[in-house]
Design an enzyme around this catalytic site. Structure first.
Site, PDB file in Angstrom:
ATOM      1  CB  ILE A 157     -19.250 -62.705  80.743  1.00 50.75           C
ATOM      2  CG1 ILE A 157     -19.633 -63.607  79.568  1.00 50.75           C
ATOM      3  CG2 ILE A 157     -17.907 -63.116  81.335  1.00 50.75           C
ATOM      4  CD1 ILE A 157     -18.845 -63.356  78.304  1.00 50.75           C
ATOM      5  CB  CYS A 158     -19.862 -62.272  86.542  1.00 52.85           C
ATOM      6  SG  CYS A 158     -19.429 -61.334  88.012  1.00 52.85           S
ATOM      7  CG  LEU A 159     -13.841 -60.306  82.983  1.00 51.31           C
ATOM      8  CD1 LEU A 159     -12.969 -61.361  83.669  1.00 51.31           C
ATOM      9  CD2 LEU A 159     -13.617 -60.353  81.472  1.00 51.31           C
TER      10      LEU A 159
END
Length: 148
Positions: A85-87
């Site tokens: 997840i790119c957060l």
């Protein structure tokens, strides 16, 4: 380490149980519920948080588990093909004192319905979100049926 997050409002976060019955405090199995009144509603999206010895000064790595009966990632603009997840919260915004696991899971829940369109982790999902929302919404709703 934080205590396991019990199923409050559908969230779950707990250390993995090893074959010998002990707990692996470095890897947590989590579930993020889809927000009500969104295309993610009714979904129970499974993910893994992997911690290092540097936690809480270093963020855990968050991966969505592959979709059931396939090896494909969750269809979302900010999810890499690996499921990572790119957060922002899990990278540049990780501060000391570190955000709690609860805040991380709430951040992921928000990201699901409010993708960062400046990030292109998954080309097909990114393109569908920007140019064909009907198709994007349909794909997400189908996924949520699989994860209900």
């Amino acid at each position: 380490r934080e205590q396991p997050l019990q199923a409050r409002h559908g969230f779950v976060a707990k250390p993995q149980t090893l074959p010998d019955g002990s707990q692996n405090l470095m890897v947590w199995d989590c579930i993020v519920p889809g927000k009500s009144c969104t295309i993610w509603e009714r979904g129970r999206i499974p993910l893994t948080l992997t911690f290092t010895e540097d936690y809480p000064t270093k963020a855990p790595v968050a991966h969505f588990k592959p979709m059931p009966n396939s090896n494909t990632p969750l269809f979302h603009p900010n999810v890499y093909p690996s499921g990572e997840i790119c957060l922002r919260l899990l990278s540049h915004a990780w501060t000391s004192p570190a955000p709690t696991i609860k805040k991380v899971l709430l951040g992921i829940q928000t990201l699901l319905d409010q993708p960062n369109i400046s990030n292109n982790a998954q080309m097909a999902a990114h393109q569908a979100f920007r140019t064909n929302r009907e198709h994007y919404d349909q794909r997400v709703r189908h996924q949520m049926l699989l994860l209900a």
